[in-house]
Design a protein around this motif. Structure first.
Motif, mmCIF file in Angstrom:
data_model
loop_
_atom_site.group_PDB
_atom_site.id
_atom_site.type_symbol
_atom_site.label_atom_id
_atom_site.label_comp_id
_atom_site.label_asym_id
_atom_site.label_seq_id
_atom_site.Cartn_x
_atom_site.Cartn_y
_atom_site.Cartn_z
ATOM 1 N N LYS A 5 10.253 74.798 41.298
ATOM 2 C CA LYS A 5 10.577 76.208 41.070
ATOM 3 C C LYS A 5 11.189 76.409 39.696
ATOM 4 C CE LYS A 5 13.631 79.897 42.727
ATOM 5 N NZ LYS A 5 14.700 80.254 43.697
ATOM 6 N N GLY A 6 12.161 75.576 39.342
ATOM 7 C CA GLY A 6 12.809 75.692 38.039
ATOM 8 C C GLY A 6 11.841 75.449 36.906
ATOM 9 N N ARG A 7 10.966 74.469 37.063
ATOM 10 C CA ARG A 7 9.992 74.157 36.016
ATOM 11 C C ARG A 7 9.037 75.321 35.780
ATOM 12 N NH1 ARG A 7 8.916 68.130 38.571
ATOM 13 N NH2 ARG A 7 10.820 67.171 37.754
ATOM 14 N N LEU A 8 8.537 75.900 36.867
ATOM 15 C CA LEU A 8 7.617 77.027 36.726
ATOM 16 C C LEU A 8 8.307 78.234 36.085
ATOM 17 C CD1 LEU A 8 5.756 76.833 40.172
ATOM 18 C CD2 LEU A 8 4.823 76.276 37.920
ATOM 19 N N LEU A 9 9.548 78.484 36.474
ATOM 20 C CA LEU A 9 10.267 79.647 35.943
ATOM 21 C C LEU A 9 10.526 79.524 34.440
ATOM 22 C CD1 LEU A 9 12.858 80.414 38.782
ATOM 23 C CD2 LEU A 9 10.852 81.758 38.143
ATOM 24 N N ILE A 10 10.961 78.357 33.984
ATOM 25 C CA ILE A 10 11.260 78.221 32.556
ATOM 26 C C ILE A 10 9.978 78.213 31.727
ATOM 27 C CG2 ILE A 10 13.437 77.026 32.975
ATOM 28 C CD1 ILE A 10 12.000 74.439 31.992
ATOM 29 N N VAL A 11 8.887 77.683 32.291
ATOM 30 C CA VAL A 11 7.614 77.704 31.565
ATOM 31 C C VAL A 11 7.121 79.137 31.396
ATOM 32 C CG1 VAL A 11 5.152 77.180 31.822
ATOM 33 C CG2 VAL A 11 6.836 75.373 32.073
ATOM 34 N N ILE A 12 7.147 79.910 32.481
ATOM 35 C CA ILE A 12 6.671 81.296 32.403
ATOM 36 C C ILE A 12 7.549 82.121 31.478
ATOM 37 C CG2 ILE A 12 6.321 83.417 33.719
ATOM 38 C CD1 ILE A 12 5.546 81.618 36.114
ATOM 39 N N CYS A 13 8.878 82.031 31.666
ATOM 40 C CA CYS A 13 9.798 82.812 30.831
ATOM 41 C C CYS A 13 9.698 82.396 29.361
ATOM 42 C CB CYS A 13 11.236 82.636 31.323
ATOM 43 S SG CYS A 13 11.573 83.445 32.877
ATOM 44 N N GLY A 14 9.724 81.100 29.110
ATOM 45 C CA GLY A 14 9.708 80.615 27.735
ATOM 46 C C GLY A 14 8.418 80.918 27.014
ATOM 47 N N THR A 15 7.269 80.654 27.661
ATOM 48 C CA THR A 15 5.984 80.866 26.993
ATOM 49 C C THR A 15 5.669 82.348 26.825
ATOM 50 O OG1 THR A 15 4.842 80.636 29.131
ATOM 51 C CG2 THR A 15 5.002 78.677 27.749
ATOM 52 N N MET A 16 5.990 83.155 27.826
ATOM 53 C CA MET A 16 5.674 84.589 27.712
ATOM 54 C C MET A 16 6.554 85.267 26.669
ATOM 55 S SD MET A 16 3.531 86.758 28.732
ATOM 56 C CE MET A 16 3.375 88.489 28.293
ATOM 57 N N GLN A 17 7.832 84.898 26.615
ATOM 58 C CA GLN A 17 8.682 85.432 25.551
ATOM 59 C C GLN A 17 8.232 84.890 24.189
ATOM 60 O OE1 GLN A 17 13.109 85.984 26.791
ATOM 61 N NE2 GLN A 17 12.327 84.342 28.098
ATOM 62 N N GLY A 18 7.715 83.655 24.210
ATOM 63 C CA GLY A 18 7.134 83.095 22.997
ATOM 64 C C GLY A 18 5.925 83.884 22.531
ATOM 65 N N GLU A 19 5.171 84.437 23.472
ATOM 66 C CA GLU A 19 4.033 85.303 23.135
ATOM 67 C C GLU A 19 4.509 86.528 22.352
ATOM 68 O OE1 GLU A 19 0.290 85.591 24.508
ATOM 69 O OE2 GLU A 19 0.804 83.647 23.686
ATOM 70 N N PHE A 20 5.607 87.135 22.779
ATOM 71 C CA PHE A 20 6.143 88.307 22.081
ATOM 72 C C PHE A 20 6.588 87.942 20.665
ATOM 73 C CE2 PHE A 20 6.493 89.967 26.404
ATOM 74 C CZ PHE A 20 6.124 91.295 26.227
ATOM 75 N N LEU A 21 7.318 86.832 20.531
ATOM 76 C CA LEU A 21 7.789 86.411 19.213
ATOM 77 C C LEU A 21 6.623 86.024 18.308
ATOM 78 C CD1 LEU A 21 10.094 85.798 17.303
ATOM 79 C CD2 LEU A 21 10.314 83.528 18.366
ATOM 80 N N HIS A 22 5.641 85.343 18.870
ATOM 81 C CA HIS A 22 4.462 84.947 18.098
ATOM 82 C C HIS A 22 3.701 86.170 17.598
ATOM 83 C CE1 HIS A 22 0.286 82.922 17.965
ATOM 84 N NE2 HIS A 22 0.939 82.651 16.867
ATOM 85 N N ALA A 23 3.539 87.171 18.463
ATOM 86 C CA ALA A 23 2.860 88.413 18.063
ATOM 87 C C ALA A 23 3.643 89.133 16.966
ATOM 88 C CB ALA A 23 2.689 89.326 19.274
ATOM 89 N N TYR A 24 4.974 89.106 17.065
ATOM 90 C CA TYR A 24 5.814 89.751 16.045
ATOM 91 C C TYR A 24 5.662 89.061 14.691
ATOM 92 C CZ TYR A 24 10.010 91.312 13.611
ATOM 93 O OH TYR A 24 10.870 91.826 12.672
ATOM 94 N N ILE A 25 5.618 87.718 14.716
ATOM 95 C CA ILE A 25 5.463 86.965 13.469
ATOM 96 C C ILE A 25 4.095 87.219 12.845
ATOM 97 C CG2 ILE A 25 5.307 84.634 12.481
ATOM 98 C CD1 ILE A 25 7.370 83.772 14.607
ATOM 99 N N LEU A 26 3.039 87.203 13.692
ATOM 100 C CA LEU A 26 1.688 87.421 13.177
ATOM 101 C C LEU A 26 1.505 88.840 12.648
ATOM 102 C CD1 LEU A 26 -0.607 85.572 15.756
ATOM 103 C CD2 LEU A 26 0.148 84.806 13.513
ATOM 104 N N ASN A 27 2.259 89.771 13.198
ATOM 105 C CA ASN A 27 2.156 91.154 12.728
ATOM 106 C C ASN A 27 2.612 91.294 11.281
ATOM 107 O OD1 ASN A 27 1.833 94.106 13.246
ATOM 108 N ND2 ASN A 27 4.047 94.117 12.913
ATOM 109 N N LYS A 28 3.453 90.381 10.815
ATOM 110 C CA LYS A 28 3.925 90.423 9.435
ATOM 111 C C LYS A 28 2.830 90.008 8.451
ATOM 112 C CE LYS A 28 8.142 91.517 10.633
ATOM 113 N NZ LYS A 28 8.725 92.836 10.303
#
Length: 202
Positions: free
Chosen positions: A128-151
């Protein structure tokens, strides 16, 4: 074809949860409903400002936040730290892919699945913990990655099928690893049982 791995793995999990898993399991109904909603929302996207977001990715992120919020305060802080580590690793992986793609020696989805699955195993002890941190970390990483690429600027869809494929693969690898861990515990318990039986007979 993007999304094929996501659909295959999602349907496999849904069939297992619905028809094979013990009905007394407290997570059975919740997880089967979550997977069905995720499959339904995977084809929908919407715009928030300049960012295009896939509804399925946002749904599993919110769902993960809900599960984490039910934990104790100390556990929530640790989840946050682990998610932050996964987030940084996820964005770093994508940036290295852009600036130096030659180091990706196997198919990207499998390389990401192995790397982030192993990272989750190191950071958390439960499935449960592994799945939660993977989903939270990677999906928030998607937002940050999109923000960086937008520059740059460079168009990027947040939580697209490419991401869902990777996320589903990581989940499958983590479930497989968890089965191996439990299988080891079962075999060990049986081994001790046979040892006790031998000691009694002797």
């Amino acid at each position: 074809m993007e999304g094929a791995m996501f659909y295959w793995i999602s349907w496999f999990f849904w069939v297992y949860l619905t028809f094979l898993l013990n009905k007394k399991n407290p997570y059975r109904l919740k997880l089967s409903v979550i997977i069905l909603i995720l499959i339904f929302l995977s084809n929908f996207q919407f715009m928030v400002g300049i960012f295009e977001i896939q509804a399925g990715g946002l749904f599993i992120l919110i769902t993960s936040f809900i599960f984490i919020s039910q934990e104790k305060r100390g556990a929530i802080i640790y989840y946050f730290i682990c998610s932050l580590i996964v987030l940084i690793a996820y964005v770093t992986f994508h940036l290295f892919e852009i600036f130096d793609p030659i180091w990706i020696i196997i198919k990207k989805e499998w390389m990401m699945g192995i790397v982030f699955g192993y990272l989750a195993i190191l950071l958390q002890k439960t499935l449960k913990g592994r799945l939660l941190i993977v989903i939270c970390g990677t999906m928030q990483g998607e937002f940050l990655h999109a923000y960086i690429l937008n520059k740059i600027p460079f168009p990027y869809k947040i939580g697209a099928f490419e991401y869902l494929d990777v996320c589903a693969l990581i989940a499958a690898l983590l479930v497989g690893w968890s089965l191996l861990e439990n299988a080891g515990a079962i075999l060990q318990s049986h081994f001790h049982f046979f040892e006790k039986g031998k000691q009694k007979t002797s």
